[in-house]
Write a protein that holds these residues in place. Structure first.
Motif, PDB file in Angstrom:
ATOM      1  N   ARG A  76      34.292  58.537  41.402  1.00  0.00           N
ATOM      2  CA  ARG A  76      33.617  58.204  40.109  1.00  0.00           C
ATOM      3  C   ARG A  76      33.347  58.625  38.747  1.00  0.00           C
ATOM      4  N   LEU A  77      33.143  60.212  38.511  1.00  0.00           N
ATOM      5  CA  LEU A  77      32.710  60.447  37.592  1.00  0.00           C
ATOM      6  C   LEU A  77      34.643  60.603  36.931  1.00  0.00           C
ATOM      7  N   PHE A  78      34.848  60.730  37.756  1.00  0.00           N
ATOM      8  CA  PHE A  78      36.231  61.722  37.485  1.00  0.00           C
ATOM      9  C   PHE A  78      37.502  60.956  35.567  1.00  0.00           C
ATOM     10  N   PRO A  79      37.115  59.533  35.384  1.00  0.00           N
ATOM     11  CA  PRO A  79      37.824  58.846  34.725  1.00  0.00           C
ATOM     12  C   PRO A  79      37.059  58.993  33.607  1.00  0.00           C
ATOM     13  N   ALA A  80      35.612  59.030  33.590  1.00  0.00           N
ATOM     14  CA  ALA A  80      34.702  59.011  32.261  1.00  0.00           C
ATOM     15  C   ALA A  80      34.992  61.003  31.961  1.00  0.00           C
ATOM     16  N   VAL A  81      35.279  61.413  32.411  1.00  0.00           N
ATOM     17  CA  VAL A  81      35.490  62.721  32.021  1.00  0.00           C
ATOM     18  C   VAL A  81      36.166  62.996  31.164  1.00  0.00           C
ATOM     19  N   MET A 111      19.735  67.202  27.239  1.00  0.00           N
ATOM     20  CA  MET A 111      20.006  66.758  28.674  1.00  0.00           C
ATOM     21  C   MET A 111      19.148  66.873  29.877  1.00  0.00           C
ATOM     22  N   ALA A 112      18.344  67.617  29.416  1.00  0.00           N
ATOM     23  CA  ALA A 112      17.305  68.664  29.891  1.00  0.00           C
ATOM     24  C   ALA A 112      16.300  67.964  30.088  1.00  0.00           C
ATOM     25  N   SER A 141      27.963  58.154  31.411  1.00  0.00           N
ATOM     26  CA  SER A 141      27.585  58.621  30.678  1.00  0.00           C
ATOM     27  C   SER A 141      27.581  60.214  30.632  1.00  0.00           C
ATOM     28  N   TYR A 142      26.580  60.449  32.314  1.00  0.00           N
ATOM     29  CA  TYR A 142      27.387  62.095  32.000  1.00  0.00           C
ATOM     30  C   TYR A 142      28.615  62.302  32.528  1.00  0.00           C
ATOM     31  N   GLY A 143      29.795  61.546  33.193  1.00  0.00           N
ATOM     32  CA  GLY A 143      30.979  62.496  32.909  1.00  0.00           C
ATOM     33  C   GLY A 143      31.806  62.298  31.507  1.00  0.00           C
ATOM     34  N   VAL A 144      30.966  61.449  30.666  1.00  0.00           N
ATOM     35  CA  VAL A 144      31.632  61.822  29.375  1.00  0.00           C
ATOM     36  C   VAL A 144      31.338  62.658  28.650  1.00  0.00           C
ATOM     37  N   GLY A 156      30.166  72.392  30.273  1.00  0.00           N
ATOM     38  CA  GLY A 156      30.072  71.093  31.447  1.00  0.00           C
ATOM     39  C   GLY A 156      29.215  71.382  32.510  1.00  0.00           C
ATOM     40  N   GLY A 157      29.571  73.491  33.057  1.00  0.00           N
ATOM     41  CA  GLY A 157      28.526  73.004  33.846  1.00  0.00           C
ATOM     42  C   GLY A 157      26.622  72.657  33.921  1.00  0.00           C
TER      43      GLY A 157
END
Length: 251
Positions: A76-81, A111-112, A141-144, A156-157
């Motif tokens: 789910r994340l990789f395309p946005a990343v 983000m925090a 959003s988080y992925g980008v 990115g961590g």
């Protein structure tokens, strides 16, 4: 790249040990390592030196927690990343050290704050769901942001840590999923970093000593993780994110 003195190498070695610890215990703690590398080396060049060290830590983490990976989340994340990595690469062509530091520090703190806000008593539980429209929007959003921050400053961590916490991951699932995520993402960044001149023969030579210290840090992290309860684990991840953001903004 300037030749560093022995004290600087010692600092880089300690930062590398912290990378190993973060990969097997408290993900996000390596924002401190990022700040140390950026203090010893110019901020842009430090990203190229740190990346191979992170990849060594990623390999150790995958070998340690590979059975606990949640692949649907990764897919789910990789395309946005990927989109975020491309944006980060373009950004690095014109951004100077001060812009890099300020941008990443501000993103981490925002983000925090968002994560703490969502976890307050009485917050809408739907906001933390992995399913449905809100879950997909959050993942994108988080992925980008994760792709952008990992390309620009190997930061990115914390972004992905906050996402996995907000999604309700427990410790082992958290560590297993993030391990594969960063091994794939960090290795895919190597060609971009070479193209930007951030990784070359001299940077790899400088990596030789710090990379050796990733393993003892990882072993310490593995020994500690079972002694950290879930609530403390989440608080440590958020605290490490805030600390890293402040270091980037203030130092």
């Amino acid at each position: 790249m300037d030749i560093v003195i022995s004290w600087d190498l010692a600092a880089l070695a300690a930062a590398a040990a912290l990378v190993g610890f973060s990969k097997t215990a408290v993900s996000g703690a390596n924002t401190v390592s990022l700040a140390i590398f950026a203090a010893v080396l110019p901020a842009r060049e430090s990203t190229g030196v740190l990346l191979p060290v992170l990849i060594v830590g990623d390999v150790v983490a995958v070998l340690t927690y590979r059975r606990h990976t949640h692949w649907p989340t990764l897919l789910r994340l990789f395309p946005a990343v990927a989109a975020g990595v491309v944006v980060g690469t373009v950004f690095m062509f014109w951004a100077d050290d001060d812009v890099v530091r300020t941008s990443i520090g501000a993103i981490l703190l925002l983000m925090a704050a968002a994560t703490v806000w969502r976890r307050r008593p009485g917050a809408d539980e739907a906001l933390t769901s992995l399913e449905g429209r809100r879950g997909r929007l959050k993942a994108r959003s988080y992925g980008v942001l994760g792709g952008f921050t990992t390309m620009v400053a190997n930061a990115g961590g914390p972004v992905m840590s906050l996402y996995l916490i907000s999604a309700g991951f427990r410790k082992l699932g958290f560590l297993g999923t993030s391990a594969w995520f960063f091994l794939i993402v960090n290795t895919s960044k190597v060609p971009f970093s070479v193209g930007l001149g951030l990784i070359d023969g001299r940077s790899l030579l400088l990596d030789a000593v710090p990379a050796l210290f990733v393993l003892p840090g990882a072993f310490i992290g593995k020994a500690c993780v079972d002694r950290i309860d879930q609530r403390l684990f989440e608080r440590l991840v958020i605290a490490a994110t805030v600390l890293g953001g402040l270091q980037l903004l203030l130092f």
